[in-house]
Motif scaffolding. Structure first.
Motif, short mmCIF file in Angstrom:
data_model
loop_
_atom_site.label_atom_id
_atom_site.label_comp_id
_atom_site.label_asym_id
_atom_site.label_seq_id
_atom_site.Cartn_x
_atom_site.Cartn_y
_atom_site.Cartn_z
N LEU A 17 14.12 1.30 4.96
CA LEU A 17 15.35 0.92 4.27
C LEU A 17 15.00 0.50 2.84
CD1 LEU A 17 17.01 -1.20 7.10
CD2 LEU A 17 17.53 1.15 6.45
N PRO A 18 15.98 0.53 1.95
CA PRO A 18 15.68 0.16 0.56
C PRO A 18 15.23 -1.30 0.43
CG PRO A 18 17.93 1.00 0.77
CD PRO A 18 17.35 0.92 2.14
N ARG A 19 14.39 -1.54 -0.55
CA ARG A 19 13.91 -2.88 -0.86
C ARG A 19 15.00 -3.62 -1.63
NH1 ARG A 19 8.37 -2.28 -2.75
NH2 ARG A 19 9.32 -0.93 -4.26
N LYS A 50 -10.65 -12.02 -2.76
CA LYS A 50 -9.39 -11.29 -2.88
C LYS A 50 -9.36 -10.24 -1.79
CE LYS A 50 -7.55 -13.01 -6.65
NZ LYS A 50 -6.23 -13.58 -6.68
N SER A 51 -8.22 -10.09 -1.14
CA SER A 51 -8.12 -9.13 -0.05
C SER A 51 -8.02 -7.71 -0.59
CB SER A 51 -6.90 -9.44 0.81
OG SER A 51 -5.72 -9.18 0.10
N ARG A 52 -8.40 -6.77 0.26
CA ARG A 52 -8.23 -5.35 -0.06
C ARG A 52 -8.08 -4.59 1.25
NH1 ARG A 52 -12.60 -1.93 0.28
NH2 ARG A 52 -14.52 -2.90 0.93
N CYS A 53 -7.42 -3.47 1.16
CA CYS A 53 -7.17 -2.62 2.32
C CYS A 53 -8.10 -1.41 2.23
CB CYS A 53 -5.72 -2.18 2.32
SG CYS A 53 -5.31 -1.02 3.63
N ILE A 54 -8.85 -1.17 3.29
CA ILE A 54 -9.77 -0.04 3.25
C ILE A 54 -9.07 1.30 3.51
CG2 ILE A 54 -11.81 -1.42 3.75
CD1 ILE A 54 -11.70 -0.34 6.63
N ILE A 55 -7.79 1.27 3.89
CA ILE A 55 -7.00 2.52 4.03
C ILE A 55 -5.81 2.49 3.08
CG2 ILE A 55 -7.74 2.96 6.41
CD1 ILE A 55 -4.84 2.00 7.21
N TYR A 56 -5.97 1.86 1.92
CA TYR A 56 -4.87 1.62 0.98
C TYR A 56 -4.04 2.86 0.70
CZ TYR A 56 -2.37 -0.20 -3.03
OH TYR A 56 -1.38 -0.60 -3.89
N LEU A 57 -4.65 3.99 0.47
CA LEU A 57 -3.91 5.20 0.11
C LEU A 57 -3.06 5.74 1.25
CD1 LEU A 57 -6.55 7.06 -2.05
CD2 LEU A 57 -4.57 5.75 -2.82
N ILE A 58 -3.42 5.42 2.48
CA ILE A 58 -2.65 5.92 3.64
C ILE A 58 -2.09 4.77 4.48
CG2 ILE A 58 -3.85 8.13 3.75
CD1 ILE A 58 -5.51 6.94 6.09
N CYS A 63 3.51 -1.94 5.24
CA CYS A 63 2.55 -2.61 4.36
C CYS A 63 2.91 -2.35 2.90
CB CYS A 63 1.13 -2.11 4.61
SG CYS A 63 0.51 -2.47 6.25
N ARG A 64 3.38 -1.17 2.61
CA ARG A 64 3.71 -0.80 1.24
C ARG A 64 4.90 -1.55 0.69
NH1 ARG A 64 1.82 4.74 -0.08
NH2 ARG A 64 0.48 5.33 1.65
N ILE A 65 5.85 -1.87 1.53
CA ILE A 65 7.13 -2.40 1.05
C ILE A 65 7.29 -3.91 1.29
CG2 ILE A 65 8.46 -1.97 3.14
CD1 ILE A 65 10.61 -0.73 1.25
N TYR A 66 6.37 -4.55 2.01
CA TYR A 66 6.49 -5.98 2.32
C TYR A 66 6.40 -6.82 1.06
CZ TYR A 66 5.72 -10.59 4.18
OH TYR A 66 5.85 -11.91 4.45
N PRO A 67 7.23 -7.83 0.90
CA PRO A 67 8.41 -8.18 1.67
C PRO A 67 9.62 -7.38 1.19
CG PRO A 67 8.06 -9.84 -0.01
CD PRO A 67 6.94 -8.83 -0.13
#
Length: 84
Positions: A17-19, A50-58, A63-67
């Protein structure tokens, strides 16, 4: 615990849904959202903590839209995003 899983379930389906347009700010890489309700297996920290995601691109859409909106914003204390 049930509420945490329910919240994650809802965020997975509402991620498409839209942000909310009142969301402002940016990710501070605190990693708090990556621990809802359990620590994500793809979460890593660098030498500066600092946190990082090892699958950031996928990474998943939720995860992309939170919050996405004020009601789903569970990490207000540490998150760089806010709603005006």
């Amino acid at each position: 615990m049930k509420n945490n899983w329910y919240g994650r379930f809802i965020r997975c389906f509402t991620a498409f849904l839209p942000r909310d347009k009142s969301r402002v700010g940016e990710c501070l890489r605190c990693g708090a959202c990556c621990k809802l309700p359990n620590v994500c297996p793809f979460l890593r920290y660098d030498k500066n903590h600092k946190s990082r995601c090892i699958i950031y691109l996928i990474r998943p859409m939720n995860c992309r839209i939170y919050p996405r909106n004020k009601n789903e914003h569970l990490t207000k204390d540490t998150c760089g995003y806010r709603f005006e």
